[in-house]
Scaffold this active site. Sequence first.
Site, PDB file in Angstrom:
ATOM      1  N   TYR A   1       0.855  -1.190   0.000  1.00 15.70           N
ATOM      2  CA  TYR A   1       0.000   0.000   0.000  1.00 15.70           C
ATOM      3  C   TYR A   1       0.885   1.232   0.000  1.00 15.70           C
ATOM      4  CZ  TYR A   1      -3.325   3.500   1.752  1.00 15.70           C
ATOM      5  OH  TYR A   1      -4.105   4.619   1.914  1.00 15.70           O
TER       6      TYR A   1
ATOM      7  N   ASP B   1       9.303   2.785  -1.009  1.00 16.38           N
ATOM      8  CA  ASP B   1       8.346   3.413  -0.099  1.00 16.38           C
ATOM      9  C   ASP B   1       8.744   3.024   1.322  1.00 16.38           C
ATOM     10  OD1 ASP B   1       6.257   4.172   1.509  1.00 16.38           O
ATOM     11  OD2 ASP B   1       4.682   3.320   0.255  1.00 16.38           O
TER      12      ASP B   1
ATOM     13  N   LYS C   1       6.239   9.132   8.856  1.00 10.27           N
ATOM     14  CA  LYS C   1       6.233   8.547  10.189  1.00 10.27           C
ATOM     15  C   LYS C   1       7.271   9.164  11.112  1.00 10.27           C
ATOM     16  CE  LYS C   1       3.208   5.441   8.641  1.00 10.27           C
ATOM     17  NZ  LYS C   1       1.804   5.482   8.984  1.00 10.27           N
TER      18      LYS C   1
END
Length: 437
Positions: free
Chosen positions: A153, A248, A276
């Site tokens: 994702y 990613d 994050k």
Amino acid sequence: MANTTPDNPHASERSATLFDEAQQFIPGGVNSPVRAFRGVGGTPLFFNHGEGAWLIDEDNNRYVDYVGAWGPLILGHCHPAVIGALQEQLSRGLGYGASTAAEVDIARTICKLVPSIERVRLVTSGTEATMSAIRLARGYTRRDKVVKFEGCYHGHVDGLLVKAGSGALTLGEPDSLGVPKAYTDLTYVLPYNDIEAMKALFKEHGDEIACIIVEPIAGNMNMVPPVPGFLETMRELCTEHGSVLIFDEVMTGFRVALGGAQSVYGIKPDLTALGKVIGGGLPVGAFGGRKDIMDCIAPQGGVYQAGTLSGSPLAVAAGQAMLREIQKPGFYEELGATTEAMLAGLKEQARAAGIPFTTNQVGGMFGCFFSGEDSITRFDQVMACNVEQFRKYFHVMLNNNVYLAPSAFEAGFVSAAHGQAELDTTMAAAKKAFASL
């Protein structure tokens, strides 16, 4: 009462009331789908505050937290260094819509710690980071086709919300209403960890492919690391065909190692998406990589990208504080050892109860699978796991003061604040949970 099972010692009336109220004003009662507990059943909890490795809900129930805001809270909740940095910045203002010295400092730090990143652009979310990296790759190569992997994702970008087609070489089909098929017609979807499928695709279409985007450690089909040769082959194919390799690392960057997953496996991507940890828990993202590619971004180049709140002083302050802490000697070794001990304890409890159970781990990131397989490396293995057992396990753990991701398909995270007391609470809960299965 929310989240009730026969041995639930907790009352969660306030969470239940808030969820009822939320559904009157917020679609589904949540601002991100996984929070709705649809994957496990029951009523979602509403949290009031965090302390170190613990979350406290609106009914004052305490839980050992293995979600950590989905990864960024690697130091735990309310770490003094992060809170202090935020308080200092708050005294100077929330934001300016203009450049700051702190943006230069954090960009310098990122480039120093991640050798593949020669230039970096700050944004406000992981989705924005991956979307911008793909646009940049297309602009740089003057190609349109993108390769992604099943089970990975990369945010809710239209062209990446795809499900696999009828074969390994077919283009993806939209995986969400509202996504035109024309967008996903430019996206190839391959099985994660399938080296031969990747070779076959590049043999037939390599010169049309702008980029590969991949989670170097998949964290959105639970947690699945790459098999030997998978990332290496990816790097070789992209180099051979002039395609851009995008890692990613929104989830893994500074989480599994100081240099991210790319430092663990020794692979140098052309572009990297981050998020994050670099915001210390605040909304943030970044993308960066090779200077010649990054120079194609406006205002220097013709690939447009902009963001009014990019480089938020608050996010940068918190991120810099976080990055300073994780550079201390032995930080990742201790984090990994704590995670390993926790997983060893879970496997022992499962073995004693006769429950098929296996785990994956890289650093402080982990995955747990109700499966008899010795190792989980593929999407189809993840989907074959016993989801019903996970649902029961989740609720017994929750009812015994342990908060896990409310889905069988999400990774877990340990923080530096987790210690023996937290492990003891986790093992006591796990003994009851596995016995109940």
